[in-house]
Enzyme design. Sequence first.
Site, short mmCIF file in Angstrom:
data_model
loop_
_atom_site.label_atom_id
_atom_site.label_comp_id
_atom_site.label_asym_id
_atom_site.label_seq_id
_atom_site.Cartn_x
_atom_site.Cartn_y
_atom_site.Cartn_z
N HIS A 234 -3.82 1.55 -7.80
CA HIS A 234 -3.07 2.20 -6.73
C HIS A 234 -4.02 2.76 -5.67
O HIS A 234 -5.12 3.24 -5.99
CB HIS A 234 -2.21 3.33 -7.29
CG HIS A 234 -1.09 2.85 -8.17
ND1 HIS A 234 0.02 2.20 -7.67
CD2 HIS A 234 -0.91 2.90 -9.51
CE1 HIS A 234 0.84 1.88 -8.65
NE2 HIS A 234 0.28 2.29 -9.79
N ALA A 235 -3.59 2.68 -4.43
CA ALA A 235 -4.38 3.23 -3.34
C ALA A 235 -4.50 4.74 -3.51
O ALA A 235 -3.56 5.40 -3.94
CB ALA A 235 -3.73 2.90 -2.00
#
Length: 483
Positions: A234-235
Amino acid sequence: MSSNMEPGRFLQTCLTLLILICSSGGGHIESEHAVKMDQALLTFHNQLDHEVHIVYTSDYCYKCVYQHLLSVNGSNNNASAVISTKFTLTVGVESQTRNATVCRWSQTYGEGGHYSVWIRMSDAASNPSCIHTVDKRPNNVYLPLLVVALLLAIIALLFSVTPYIYRSRRTSKCMKTICCRVPQYSVDDDRAHAGEAVKPKPTRLRSLDTFRGFALTVMVFVNYGGGGYWFFQHAPWNGLTVADLVMPWFVFIIGTSVVLAFTSMQRRGVGSLQLLRKLTWRTVVLLTLGFCFLNYSPSDGPLSWSWLRIPGVLQRLAFTYLVLSLLQTFWGQKEIPLREHHWWNPVQDVLLYWPQWLIIILLETLWLCITFFLPVPNCPTGYLGAGGIGENGLYPNCTGGAAGYIDRWMFGDNMYRYPTCKEMYHTTQPFDPEGILGTINSIVMGFLGMQAGKIFIFYKDINIHILCRFLVWAVILEAVSLL
């Protein structure tokens, strides 16, 4: 039957091997010199006569304050640090004696590489400079992906060639039967099928099943680390990765499935009361799974209230499914009369369901008003940042803005305590990505999936119309996203 199962077992074996190849974890900046996955060794050689300080920040960290990495004494001293190779780093060398920055650069370092930075006086000028050298070349981290791509290509080739081989064998067998007239293989022998009525097989939307299977496969990679590749994680806050697409994919699939399933049941005469019982039971099951099986504290044991996370992935999917199912139960029974011609035919799949669209528009308007106009203590109105050291460290306790404030006010500590922004932004506030305000956008995403399901139903077997409708919606949504 056994021959039909062999490709499936082979595919399972290959996918298991693929997961084992690509599964592992990553790291961040540490003080030890042991280089692990997603790390490189950076050594600074200070040939100046005074001490310098090394600071850094990640380019993915929006307007973040520079963090101290290490200090290097003067007179040909050196010091090393292990740095992260996930994202591009901006590194600076600062001199307190000169009260200035000696040099600054941005670079994406390779995993397993050893790098040196020589800080010395320039021959042509009196100003110091930094010279970069590579002591050990980094590893080719994309080699496993190439192996996986080759493996998938081989699997695709096998699945493409196998049907032709199978049909070829069946053809030769049929010719042999016709020529040799073997009684037990006679084509006129229908005794096995005598008295048996042929039941039509229920049709399924293969594209939806394929999409669901692909989303599940990506979810497995993401949950098992994705090989440490940043795009399978995930960013930290801003940005979009493959891992960030899994949840919207599932929500979209839920919306499409709700339309297909409920429309089929409504056509069979299933009443609204039965549908309500069905959707209520499924919602309760998903909520129970989310609360009981995904909330476990190694120290306090299962079902510990101190560790309980009230929001969650299954909880969000359950609530999204509930709202979409209610929309389809009460306002989704109209059929589009394709044979009737009206001026509103091009948008009739929207106009005939105006109550659903009205509810979705009201929900999204509510989200916009709360997000951008709700006053949050000690935070600017409409703040959407990660807090911590972001935004030059001005709003350290404003993680998530209004969304985070509402979740912390309602759930307290019973929410996700280790958000993806914690490591990079050095945040201290808990933030749950499956919070209340985010659920509203999940409902909107699921409703777009419902619209896709309606297109499949109303333009069944007219593929060109389906593709045109999807293209129009893609253009509309792209235009809305750019506003």
